[in-house]
Structures are given as structure tokens and as C-alpha cells.
Design a protein around this motif. Sequence first.
Motif, PDB file in Angstrom:
ATOM      1  N   GLY A  16       0.798  -1.236   0.000  1.00  0.00           N
ATOM      2  CA  GLY A  16       0.000   0.000   0.000  1.00  0.00           C
ATOM      3  C   GLY A  16       0.821   1.271   0.000  1.00  0.00           C
ATOM      4  O   GLY A  16       0.299   2.359   0.242  1.00  0.00           O
ATOM      5  N   LYS A  17       2.101   1.177  -0.313  1.00  0.00           N
ATOM      6  CA  LYS A  17       2.947   2.371  -0.235  1.00  0.00           C
ATOM      7  C   LYS A  17       2.495   3.468  -1.188  1.00  0.00           C
ATOM      8  O   LYS A  17       2.591   4.650  -0.863  1.00  0.00           O
ATOM      9  CB  LYS A  17       4.430   2.034  -0.436  1.00  0.00           C
ATOM     10  N   THR A  18       1.982   3.073  -2.359  1.00  0.00           N
ATOM     11  CA  THR A  18       1.563   4.091  -3.325  1.00  0.00           C
ATOM     12  C   THR A  18       0.327   4.847  -2.809  1.00  0.00           C
ATOM     13  O   THR A  18       0.232   6.064  -2.971  1.00  0.00           O
ATOM     14  CB  THR A  18       1.299   3.430  -4.694  1.00  0.00           C
ATOM     15  N   ASP A  96       9.092   6.030  -5.257  1.00  0.00           N
ATOM     16  CA  ASP A  96       8.405   4.762  -5.041  1.00  0.00           C
ATOM     17  C   ASP A  96       9.346   3.682  -5.578  1.00  0.00           C
ATOM     18  O   ASP A  96       9.418   3.482  -6.785  1.00  0.00           O
ATOM     19  CB  ASP A  96       7.079   4.808  -5.819  1.00  0.00           C
ATOM     20  N   ARG A  97      10.117   3.082  -4.701  1.00  0.00           N
ATOM     21  CA  ARG A  97      11.162   2.075  -4.952  1.00  0.00           C
ATOM     22  C   ARG A  97      12.479   2.708  -5.423  1.00  0.00           C
ATOM     23  O   ARG A  97      12.499   3.653  -6.199  1.00  0.00           O
ATOM     24  CB  ARG A  97      10.743   1.019  -5.976  1.00  0.00           C
ATOM     25  N   PHE A  98      13.574   2.098  -4.929  1.00  0.00           N
ATOM     26  CA  PHE A  98      14.928   2.564  -5.301  1.00  0.00           C
ATOM     27  C   PHE A  98      15.905   1.408  -5.038  1.00  0.00           C
ATOM     28  O   PHE A  98      15.501   0.242  -5.173  1.00  0.00           O
ATOM     29  CB  PHE A  98      15.241   3.831  -4.484  1.00  0.00           C
ATOM     30  N   SER A 101      15.082  -2.184  -3.588  1.00  0.00           N
ATOM     31  CA  SER A 101      14.267  -3.140  -4.345  1.00  0.00           C
ATOM     32  C   SER A 101      15.152  -4.121  -5.097  1.00  0.00           C
ATOM     33  O   SER A 101      14.831  -5.303  -5.202  1.00  0.00           O
ATOM     34  CB  SER A 101      13.351  -2.415  -5.349  1.00  0.00           C
ATOM     35  N   SER A 102      16.270  -3.630  -5.641  1.00  0.00           N
ATOM     36  CA  SER A 102      17.160  -4.541  -6.382  1.00  0.00           C
ATOM     37  C   SER A 102      17.780  -5.575  -5.448  1.00  0.00           C
ATOM     38  O   SER A 102      17.921  -6.747  -5.812  1.00  0.00           O
ATOM     39  CB  SER A 102      18.279  -3.764  -7.084  1.00  0.00           C
ATOM     40  N   VAL A 103      18.152  -5.137  -4.240  1.00  0.00           N
ATOM     41  CA  VAL A 103      18.737  -6.074  -3.279  1.00  0.00           C
ATOM     42  C   VAL A 103      17.680  -7.095  -2.851  1.00  0.00           C
ATOM     43  O   VAL A 103      17.925  -8.309  -2.830  1.00  0.00           O
ATOM     44  CB  VAL A 103      19.307  -5.322  -2.047  1.00  0.00           C
TER      45      VAL A 103
HETATM   46  P1  TYD Z   1       5.097  -1.723  -9.727  1.00  0.00           P
HETATM   47  O1  TYD Z   1       3.854  -1.946 -10.517  1.00  0.00           O
HETATM   48  O2  TYD Z   1       5.642  -0.340  -9.663  1.00  0.00           O
HETATM   49  O3  TYD Z   1       4.916  -2.419  -8.334  1.00  0.00           O
HETATM   50  P2  TYD Z   1       4.690  -1.851  -6.886  1.00  0.00           P
HETATM   51  O4  TYD Z   1       3.361  -1.158  -6.906  1.00  0.00           O
HETATM   52  O5  TYD Z   1       4.706  -3.111  -6.075  1.00  0.00           O
HETATM   53  O6  TYD Z   1       5.855  -0.940  -6.587  1.00  0.00           O
HETATM   54  O7  TYD Z   1       6.205  -2.707 -10.323  1.00  0.00           O
HETATM   55  C1  TYD Z   1       7.499  -2.664  -9.951  1.00  0.00           C
HETATM   56  C2  TYD Z   1       7.969  -4.088  -9.801  1.00  0.00           C
HETATM   57  O8  TYD Z   1       9.379  -4.137 -10.012  1.00  0.00           O
HETATM   58  C3  TYD Z   1       7.731  -4.643  -8.404  1.00  0.00           C
HETATM   59  O9  TYD Z   1       7.301  -5.973  -8.516  1.00  0.00           O
HETATM   60  C4  TYD Z   1       9.101  -4.627  -7.767  1.00  0.00           C
HETATM   61  C5  TYD Z   1      10.018  -4.791  -8.929  1.00  0.00           C
HETATM   62  N1  TYD Z   1      11.368  -4.225  -8.775  1.00  0.00           N
HETATM   63  C6  TYD Z   1      12.461  -5.080  -8.753  1.00  0.00           C
HETATM   64  O10 TYD Z   1      12.304  -6.310  -8.797  1.00  0.00           O
HETATM   65  N2  TYD Z   1      13.727  -4.544  -8.668  1.00  0.00           N
HETATM   66  C7  TYD Z   1      13.954  -3.204  -8.635  1.00  0.00           C
HETATM   67  O11 TYD Z   1      15.122  -2.743  -8.577  1.00  0.00           O
HETATM   68  C8  TYD Z   1      12.802  -2.324  -8.682  1.00  0.00           C
HETATM   69  C9  TYD Z   1      12.993  -0.838  -8.654  1.00  0.00           C
HETATM   70  C10 TYD Z   1      11.530  -2.878  -8.756  1.00  0.00           C
END
Ligand code: TYD
Length: 212
Positions: A16-18, A96-98, A101-103
Motif C-alpha cells: 500500500g505504499k503508493t 516509489d522504490r529505489f 528493491s534490487s537487493v
Molecule cells: P510496480 O507496478 O511499480 O509495483 P509496486 O506497486 O509493487 O511498486 O512494479 C514494480 C515491480 O518491479 C515490483 O514488482 C518490484 C520490482 N522491482 C524489482 O524487482 N527490482 C527493482 O530494482 C525495482 C525498482 C523494482
Amino acid sequence: MSKGFLVSLEGPEGAGKTSVLEALIPVLEDRGVEVLTTREPGGVLIGEKIREVILDPSHTEMDPKTELLLYIASRRQHLVEKVLPALAAGKLVIMDRFIDSSVAYQGFGRGLDIDAIDWLNQFATDGLKPDLTLYFDIEVEEGLARIAANSNREVNRLDMEGLDLHRKVRQGYLSLIEREGNRIEKIDASLPLDQVIENTQQLLFDRMGLRR
Ligand code: TYD
């Protein structure tokens, strides 16, 4: 040049972060904070094109290292084109993610070497780390159930992965907190949305030195 404040939002699927972010923007703007919100992968034209390639549900042949390198490429372009200029202009940037997420996904989830990912992140960002990372924690089953209940949400290639990958991702985030507990704050995302928004606002305001 003034320096802004960089916040990243992280978490497993369906945390629910978004939704929390959408609720916080008007609160911050009311306080006169200049805020830029953006997302990874994507955020800029080249990044959005890379996003399409990564997340296309039909790209089932994608190799995990290819996946990692595409996320890293998108990260670099987004940072240079959008994030760094906003920080230089003194803005609050919420991503929203950085890097984490890769780790969590490619490292803990896909099993790629964590040291290599740390190096690639460092290479792509020239060592820039968030001032604060808000990690929205939720049990994997609960998060995925939320996604399934939300028929408006696009289903991407990562969403379609099995429970096992998502469990490893969550464990990955929990390990990252042990490694970098000063930067990463854990938020209980299983609470009702209003409560999660309230808790997030408190943490963010405290860290930015804003009065509530
Ligand atoms: P997104 O629809 O933006 O998902 P969420 O609403 O969960 O953020 O899709 C991004 C997807 O990419 C999500 O499943 C996480 C993945 N992700 C990685 O696997 N590695 C990464 O470095 C990043 C930035 C995202």
C-alpha cells in the motif's frame, strides 16, 4: 546549492505504499514543502520504456541478470534526468522504490550475488543513498490478497511469480533493516490505511524536522 531530502518507499507487493504516498502529497504541499514524487522503474521517458520491457508479462524468458541490469539502467537514467536536479533545487524527492528493491528482489528473491548488486547500485547512483527509507511491511499472503482484490491494478511479470519469491523478498527487506537500521524505518502496513498514513507522516515529519 541547497540540497533537498531524498526519501524512498519500499516493500513487498500489496503493502500500500503508493496509496500512502498519494495521501501524503497534499499534506506536505499544505505545509509549503516542495515535493517531487516519482517511481522506479520508470519516472522518465527512457525509464518508462525500460519498465515496459522488464514488466511485460509475456517476457517469461528474461534472465535474472538481464532483469537486474535493466533495473539498474532505468535507475541511472531516472536519477540523472529527474532526481538529481530536483535535489539540487532543494526539493523533497519521494521515490516509489529505489536501490533496496534490487537487493530484495534480484538479490534475495532471485538469488543473485548481493555484493554485485551493491556494487551496481553504487555505480548507478555514484553512491547516493536515501536520507530516509520507509519500508512498508506486510505478510506476503496478505499483500498478494490485497492485489488480487484490487482489479484496477495492472498485473506485471513480478506479480505473477510464486509465493516463494515473494517470501524471500520480504526476508530480504528484513535483513536490509538489520544492515542499515539507521536509514530504514519499518512501518506496519497491515494496519488500517488511515493509521499507516498517520504513522508514516509522523516518521517523515520527525526526520525532516517539520512540526506536526
Ligand atoms: P510496480 O507496478 O511499480 O509495483 P509496486 O506497486 O509493487 O511498486 O512494479 C514494480 C515491480 O518491479 C515490483 O514488482 C518490484 C520490482 N522491482 C524489482 O524487482 N527490482 C527493482 O530494482 C525495482 C525498482 C523494482
